[in-house]
Design a protein around this motif. Sequence first.
Motif, short mmCIF file in Angstrom:
data_model
loop_
_atom_site.label_atom_id
_atom_site.label_comp_id
_atom_site.label_asym_id
_atom_site.label_seq_id
_atom_site.Cartn_x
_atom_site.Cartn_y
_atom_site.Cartn_z
N HIS A 28 0.26 1.88 -15.43
CA HIS A 28 0.97 3.11 -15.07
C HIS A 28 0.11 4.36 -15.28
O HIS A 28 0.03 5.23 -14.42
CB HIS A 28 2.26 3.19 -15.90
CG HIS A 28 3.28 4.12 -15.36
ND1 HIS A 28 4.54 4.24 -15.89
CD2 HIS A 28 3.25 5.00 -14.31
CE1 HIS A 28 5.23 5.14 -15.20
NE2 HIS A 28 4.46 5.61 -14.25
N HIS A 82 3.85 12.88 -14.33
CA HIS A 82 3.33 11.93 -15.31
C HIS A 82 2.69 12.65 -16.50
O HIS A 82 2.77 12.16 -17.63
CB HIS A 82 2.37 10.95 -14.64
CG HIS A 82 3.07 9.96 -13.75
ND1 HIS A 82 3.41 10.27 -12.46
CD2 HIS A 82 3.55 8.71 -13.99
CE1 HIS A 82 4.06 9.22 -11.93
NE2 HIS A 82 4.14 8.27 -12.83
N ASP A 164 10.84 8.29 -15.49
CA ASP A 164 10.30 7.71 -14.25
C ASP A 164 11.07 6.45 -13.93
O ASP A 164 11.08 5.51 -14.73
CB ASP A 164 8.81 7.38 -14.52
CG ASP A 164 8.05 6.94 -13.28
OD1 ASP A 164 8.70 6.55 -12.29
OD2 ASP A 164 6.81 7.00 -13.32
N HIS A 168 7.21 0.76 -10.81
CA HIS A 168 5.96 0.58 -11.59
C HIS A 168 6.15 0.97 -13.06
O HIS A 168 5.34 0.63 -13.90
CB HIS A 168 4.78 1.32 -10.95
CG HIS A 168 4.85 2.81 -10.95
ND1 HIS A 168 4.50 3.59 -9.86
CD2 HIS A 168 5.23 3.70 -11.90
CE1 HIS A 168 4.64 4.87 -10.15
NE2 HIS A 168 5.09 4.96 -11.38
FE FE2 Z 1 5.18 6.57 -12.49
#
Ligand code: FE2
Length: 199
Positions: A28, A82, A164, A168
Motif C-alpha cells: 500500500h 495517503h 481508505d 488494496h
Molecule cells: Fe490506498
Amino acid sequence: MAFELPALPYAHDALADLGMSKETLEYHHDLHHKAYVDNGNKLIAGTEWENKSLEEIITGTYNKTAVAQNGIFNNISQLWNHNQFWEMMGPGESKMPSELEKAIADSFGSVDKFKEEFAAAGAGQFGSGWCWLVKDADGGLKVTKTENGVNPLCFGQTALLGCDVWEHSYYIDFRNKRPAYLTNFLDKLVNWENVASRL
Ligand code: FE2
C-alpha cells in the motif's frame, strides 16, 4: 520541485498486531502510494500545476472535465490522501483527547454513535473511495464518504480522520470483509491524538 513519497511514520510491521500487516503496508505504501507520487509528478511536469502545492492542485483540478486535468486530480489527491492516512494511524494505545471526545459528542451524541456512522459510510461507499470525519466551514463535525480520490478539500472541509476503503487497503488482511476492516481501524489503528490535532 517534484513531490516525494514520505516515509511511513512507523515501521512496516508496527501495525501487524493491530490488524494491518507488513505485507499490506509494503504494497500500500511502497507500491500504491509511490505510484500516485510518480504518476502525479509526471502529469504535472511542464504544466501550470508544476510548482503549486498539493492543496492548490487538488482544489484547482477537482471536477474539471479535461482528461489531462482529471489524471492530475486523481493522482495528486490520492497522494495527499495517503499522506494523511499513515499519520492518522499508529502503533500502541491511543486514548481520545477530551476536546475531540467533546466535539464528537456534540455533533453525534456519543463516540459510539460516531463510530457507527463512520463505519456505515465506509461500508456503504460503492466501489473505491474513502470515508471521513470532517470539520465543516461552520465548525460542526460530520461523517462523509467520497468516491475514488475525492477528499474533503474539494468541499472546503477539514479532514480530521479518513479511512481508505479501496480494496488494496484491506484485501490482504480482511479479504472481502470491509466492515470488519473498518471496525478494526476505529478500535485499534486510529491515532486519536493526530485526529485531535486537526480540529
Ligand atoms: Fe490506498
